[in-house]
Design a protein around this motif. Structure first.
Motif, PDB file in Angstrom:
ATOM      1  N   SER A 169     -30.787 -48.384  21.068  1.00  0.00           N
ATOM      2  CA  SER A 169     -30.250 -47.261  20.796  1.00  0.00           C
ATOM      3  C   SER A 169     -31.515 -46.222  20.418  1.00  0.00           C
ATOM      4  O   SER A 169     -31.779 -44.956  20.882  1.00  0.00           O
ATOM      5  CB  SER A 169     -29.312 -46.964  19.528  1.00  0.00           C
ATOM      6  OG  SER A 169     -28.054 -47.537  19.975  1.00  0.00           O
ATOM      7  N   VAL A 203     -34.079 -45.206  23.389  1.00  0.00           N
ATOM      8  CA  VAL A 203     -33.543 -44.055  24.068  1.00  0.00           C
ATOM      9  C   VAL A 203     -33.124 -42.665  23.470  1.00  0.00           C
ATOM     10  O   VAL A 203     -32.702 -41.549  24.046  1.00  0.00           O
ATOM     11  CB  VAL A 203     -32.400 -44.237  25.202  1.00  0.00           C
ATOM     12  CG1 VAL A 203     -32.945 -45.557  26.079  1.00  0.00           C
ATOM     13  CG2 VAL A 203     -31.026 -44.780  24.204  1.00  0.00           C
ATOM     14  N   SER A 204     -33.186 -42.776  21.978  1.00  0.00           N
ATOM     15  CA  SER A 204     -32.423 -41.462  21.212  1.00  0.00           C
ATOM     16  C   SER A 204     -33.647 -40.403  21.017  1.00  0.00           C
ATOM     17  O   SER A 204     -34.768 -40.997  20.726  1.00  0.00           O
ATOM     18  CB  SER A 204     -31.928 -41.912  20.058  1.00  0.00           C
ATOM     19  OG  SER A 204     -32.831 -42.504  19.083  1.00  0.00           O
ATOM     20  N   PHE A 205     -33.382 -39.365  21.229  1.00  0.00           N
ATOM     21  CA  PHE A 205     -34.543 -38.467  20.920  1.00  0.00           C
ATOM     22  C   PHE A 205     -34.179 -37.086  20.467  1.00  0.00           C
ATOM     23  O   PHE A 205     -34.528 -36.238  20.015  1.00  0.00           O
ATOM     24  CB  PHE A 205     -35.314 -37.852  22.283  1.00  0.00           C
ATOM     25  CG  PHE A 205     -34.327 -37.689  23.342  1.00  0.00           C
ATOM     26  CD1 PHE A 205     -34.100 -36.129  23.440  1.00  0.00           C
ATOM     27  CD2 PHE A 205     -33.654 -38.168  24.367  1.00  0.00           C
ATOM     28  CE1 PHE A 205     -33.103 -35.838  24.496  1.00  0.00           C
ATOM     29  CE2 PHE A 205     -32.709 -37.845  25.141  1.00  0.00           C
ATOM     30  CZ  PHE A 205     -32.479 -36.520  25.549  1.00  0.00           C
ATOM     31  N   ARG A 208     -28.431 -46.057  28.400  1.00  0.00           N
ATOM     32  CA  ARG A 208     -27.766 -45.172  27.801  1.00  0.00           C
ATOM     33  C   ARG A 208     -27.622 -43.649  28.351  1.00  0.00           C
ATOM     34  O   ARG A 208     -28.362 -43.687  29.450  1.00  0.00           O
ATOM     35  CB  ARG A 208     -28.505 -44.980  26.481  1.00  0.00           C
ATOM     36  CG  ARG A 208     -28.576 -46.156  25.616  1.00  0.00           C
ATOM     37  CD  ARG A 208     -27.149 -46.741  25.286  1.00  0.00           C
ATOM     38  NE  ARG A 208     -27.289 -47.828  24.635  1.00  0.00           N
ATOM     39  CZ  ARG A 208     -27.339 -48.100  23.303  1.00  0.00           C
ATOM     40  NH1 ARG A 208     -27.483 -46.757  22.393  1.00  0.00           N
ATOM     41  NH2 ARG A 208     -27.642 -49.254  22.804  1.00  0.00           N
ATOM     42  N   GLU A 265     -28.467 -41.039  27.664  1.00  0.00           N
ATOM     43  CA  GLU A 265     -29.519 -40.022  27.782  1.00  0.00           C
ATOM     44  C   GLU A 265     -30.510 -40.397  28.925  1.00  0.00           C
ATOM     45  O   GLU A 265     -31.261 -39.411  29.354  1.00  0.00           O
ATOM     46  CB  GLU A 265     -30.570 -40.357  26.320  1.00  0.00           C
ATOM     47  CG  GLU A 265     -29.827 -40.153  25.092  1.00  0.00           C
ATOM     48  CD  GLU A 265     -28.861 -40.921  24.396  1.00  0.00           C
ATOM     49  OE1 GLU A 265     -28.492 -41.984  25.206  1.00  0.00           O
ATOM     50  OE2 GLU A 265     -28.621 -40.838  23.159  1.00  0.00           O
TER      51      GLU A 265
END
Lengths: 476, 299
Positions: free
Chosen positions: A395, A398-400, B129, B131
């Motif tokens: 997670s 890729v989280s931004f 994901r 994103e």
């Protein structure tokens, strides 16, 4: 608790299988070694990278200096060797997979090794001229990354080839149809929204598609986008930022704090524990924009900032804009306060599921709270811990969204810019004047590959074979 | 002798203090930023402006209570966006629920070719994901939009399309959790039913589903929250206010308004938060059972 010591379903493979496994592993290992060491060996020997392999004369020929990577590739016969090995790995793997020598899982690992090896070996040759010119650190670290990737995969494969699970009976056609009936809705969605998009991303990353040439025909540009990515001046910086962000947030909040919170909220009274848990869930269910507005209020300069107001109440003089003072502290905290609740929920439900008589027995025997945590709770939390670590690593990679809203990668140049944010900025934000879909897709695809690799490694740590024990009903 | 007992007594007292009070102290210290932050949001939604945590009126005096920040409730678009968000959240609860109970059952209980490979794939898929696949999924949705009939309701720029993307991207987690729940159910009833000649589907629907209701409930809550508050997917795959969801509306709202009306943005955030809070208070017991197997290796 007998399930914590899983039964070994795996059996040693036959001699024939083991042999074919080793034969498979050899070319893979050779490719990995060459990819890993050659850049440095070359650098040490010649002061430049890869000239010895491509040849100094070849490097000075016009076809090389002006032509594309493919021409360079054709101009140097020795360069065929390494990609050829990659191809051999792929072919052998496909064959072994098809013949049933290796399980599906091993086949997947081997095929991905083969594909990635091929891509990056090709990259090395298309890149040779620039490498010779620059031999800059960005490229070196890019190869380092690839080398680590290959070494890890080689280790996994080496380990997995020694064990082959018990041969499965061929199920009846009716059973197969019924099973796929259950699977089909999910498989359709996975095909449409996972498999196809990944392929599209890969293809996009090989083109020069951008908003600036959207109406004109676009072209395939081979691995130019990857070349550009690895030789980006800020590549090492972004890579370092990504590691820092994932490791700090994961360690201090998403796993560390989550575990502490779960232990504490299950220790105190049920009602109080519930109240604390719901408070911790607030950041997760708050809209990201509002959540970031809240944090920005914390760090503002006087008179709006909350931190500075507290400092003022205690008579402090130094009241700066805190986000510029400690950008990383806030990036990690903002993400960590959202991330901690996932682990907290998983851990506390796992702790609640521990049979009460175990706890009672320990208390009767006079164990202290710390002893109970150390000797009973933590060992039983092994699986949830691994699960949360895996899931949250992926997670975070890729989280931004929160970083984008909080700092936008700043302050200054790339101070808090992580890989996924770069991918987003290149592809979808009008960052450098145009949306570079092709270039952004290259960043995205490499991140997908890294994520898949990490998931693969975690699978090994999870002892996947134990998790997928055969169903007990195999008739019908 | 006497001193010894006093010592132990004091030690026990200290231990009791540590055991009962220390957890509260630690919990309160760690949660302070959240408490302060949300206290600010609450104060801000009802005041003209704030300095730090102190509400101020236009003249700079303490006070300035107002309901003006909530005026967005008169805008019909907000109710449209609320309805869209609700549709997507419910769609996710049903969609992910049905598909992942089906898949989880097959992966947990049936023996078929490719089972192990698929399980491995489900885990690896968690690395893919939303994103990172936005551009590609955009192209898929545009393609779907071109198909007659289906395209109207599930293509690009439709609530159905956004719901489907969200359902699909939530599947790996859903399937893996459901498989964990199925793994923990006893085989006896199922075996008996199968021997009596029931089909696999009937066994699934009439025997297994009632047994894993807590698991389904936990997954439903999780998905409702996800569907209700997801911003990125909805924002990327919709254009215009007709199909925008609450988070997208909020973002446009915060972009439109000047910096002075951040308090309205906070109020809109509260508006979005309240239903989830109420929902969560009534269902938290079920959510806590999301890790069905406890110490089992099922998850």
């Amino acid at each position: 608790m007998s399930s914590t010591t899983p039964s070994m379903t795996a059996v040693l493979p036959s001699k024939k299988t083991r042999l074919s496994g080793h034969i498979l592993a050899i070319p893979g290992a050779v490719v990995a070694l060459i990819s890993f060491f050659l850049p440095w060996l070359d650098y040490v020997a010649n002061g430049t990278v890869f000239l010895s392999l491509t040849g100094r004369e070849a490097a000075s020929s016009p076809a090389i200096t002006t032509g594309s990577g493919a021409e360079l590739f054709r101009a140097t016969p020795t360069a065929y060797l390494v990609p050829l090995l990659g191809l051999v790995v792929l072919a052998l793997t496909a064959l072994a997979f098809w013949r049933g020598y290796v399980t599906e899982w091993d086949g997947f690992a081997l095929i991905s090794l083969g594909i990635v090896t091929l891509i990056f070996v090709w990259l090395q040759f298309t890149n040779a001229q620039e490498l010779a010119d620059k031999a800059n650190t960005a490229v070196q670290s890019g190869y380092g990354l690839i080398g680590v990737y290959l070494a890890l995969l080689a280790t996994i494969i080496g380990g997995s080839l020694h064990v082959r699970t018990a041969t499965e009976r061929k199920p009846s056609l009716r059973g197969l149809l019924s099973a796929w009936g259950f699977m089909s809705p999910g498989m359709l969605l996975i095909l449409v929204f996972f498999i196809i998009p990944v392929i599209i991303t890969l293809v996009l990353s090989l083109t020069d598609l951008a908003s600036s040439n959207f109406s004109e025909p676009w072209h395939f540009v081979g691995l130019d986008n990857y070349k550009r990515m690895f030789s980006d001046t800020f590549f090492p910086k972004i890579l370092g930022n990504t590691f820092r962000y994932v490791i700090l947030t994961l360690g201090f909040f998403n796993v560390g704090l989550a575990l502490v919170l779960a232990l504490l909220t299950t220790h105190i009274s049920r009602r109080a524990g519930f109240i604390f848990r719901i408070l911790w869930l607030l950041p997760r269910i708050t809209p990201s924009v509002v959540y970031i507005v809240m944090w920005r209020r914390f760090v503002q300069v006087p008179p709006h900032g909350i931190i500075n107001q507290f400092i003022g109440w205690f008579g402090g003089e130094y009241q700066p804009y805190w986000l510029n003072e400690a950008p990383w502290l806030f990036v990690v905290m903002v993400n960590g306060f959202v991330g901690a609740s996932f682990g907290m929920i998983i851990f506390s439900s796992a702790i609640e599921a521990i049979p009460k008589d175990v706890m009672t027995a320990a208390k009767v025997d006079g164990a202290s709270a710390l002893q109970i945590i150390r000797d009973i709770t933590l060992p039983l939390l092994k699986w949830p811990l691994l699960f949360v670590t895996t899931y949250q690593t992926l997670s975070l990679l890729v989280s931004f969204e929160y970083i984008l809203l909080l700092t936008g990668g700043g302050p200054g140049l790339y101070t808090t810019e992580v890989w996924s944010l770069t991918a987003y900025n290149r592809a979808l934000a009008t960052y450098f004047g145009s949306n570079q879909w092709g270039y952004g897709a290259a960043w995205m695809f490499v991140l997908v590959v890294i994520g898949a690799t990490l998931a693969t490694i975690y699978l090994r740590v999870f002892r996947f074979d134990d998790l997928v024990a055969e169903p007990k009903i195999d008739v019908l | 002798m006497t001193t010894g007992t006093i010592e132990t007594g004091r030690k026990a007292g200290l231990q009791r203090f540590l055991g009962q009070t220390l957890p509260y102290i630690l919990l309160i210290i760690t949660i302070l930023p959240i408490i302060i932050g949300y206290a600010w949001i609450l104060i801000a939604t009802f005041s003209v402006r704030t300095e730090g945590l102190v509400p101020k009126d236009a003249n700079g005096n303490i006070g300035g209570f107002t309901l003006q920040n909530w005026s967005f409730l008169n805008d019909p678009m907000i109710w449209r966006a609320t309805l869209n968000s609700f549709t997507i959240a419910i769609g996710m609860v049903i969609g992910v629920g049905v598909v992942s109970t089906l898949m989880g059952y097959a992966l947990s209980r049936m023996n078929f070719a490719g089972r192990k490979g698929l399980l491995g794939m489900i885990i690896v898929l968690q690395a893919f994901r939303a994103e990172m696949l936005l551009i590609a999924i955009f192209q898929v949705l545009v393609f779907i939009a071109g198909i007659p009939l289906i395209g109207k309701s599930f293509g690009f720029n439709t609530v159905g399309g956004v719901a489907f993307v969200m359902i699909a991207l939530q599947l790996p987690l859903g399937v893996w959790l459901m498989k964990g729940f199925f793994d923990n159910i006893s085989w006896d009833m199922e075996r008996a039913a199968l021997i009596d000649g029931a089909s696999r589907f009937r066994v699934w629907w009439e025997i297994i589903i009632p047994l894993i209701k807590p698991g389904i409930a936990a997954l439903a809550i999780f998905n409702f929250i996800q569907g209700w508050s997801n911003y990125l997917i909805a924002a990327t795959f919709t254009i215009g206010t007709k199909v925008s969801t609450l988070p997208v509306f909020l973002n446009q709202f915060s972009g439109d308004t000047s910096l002075a009306s951040w308090n309205s943005v906070a109020a809109l955030g509260m508006f979005q938060l309240i239903p989830v809070m109420i929902f969560f208070i009534f269902t938290q017991e079920a959510l806590l059972s999301i890790y069905g197997g406890g110490a089992k290796g099922g998850v």
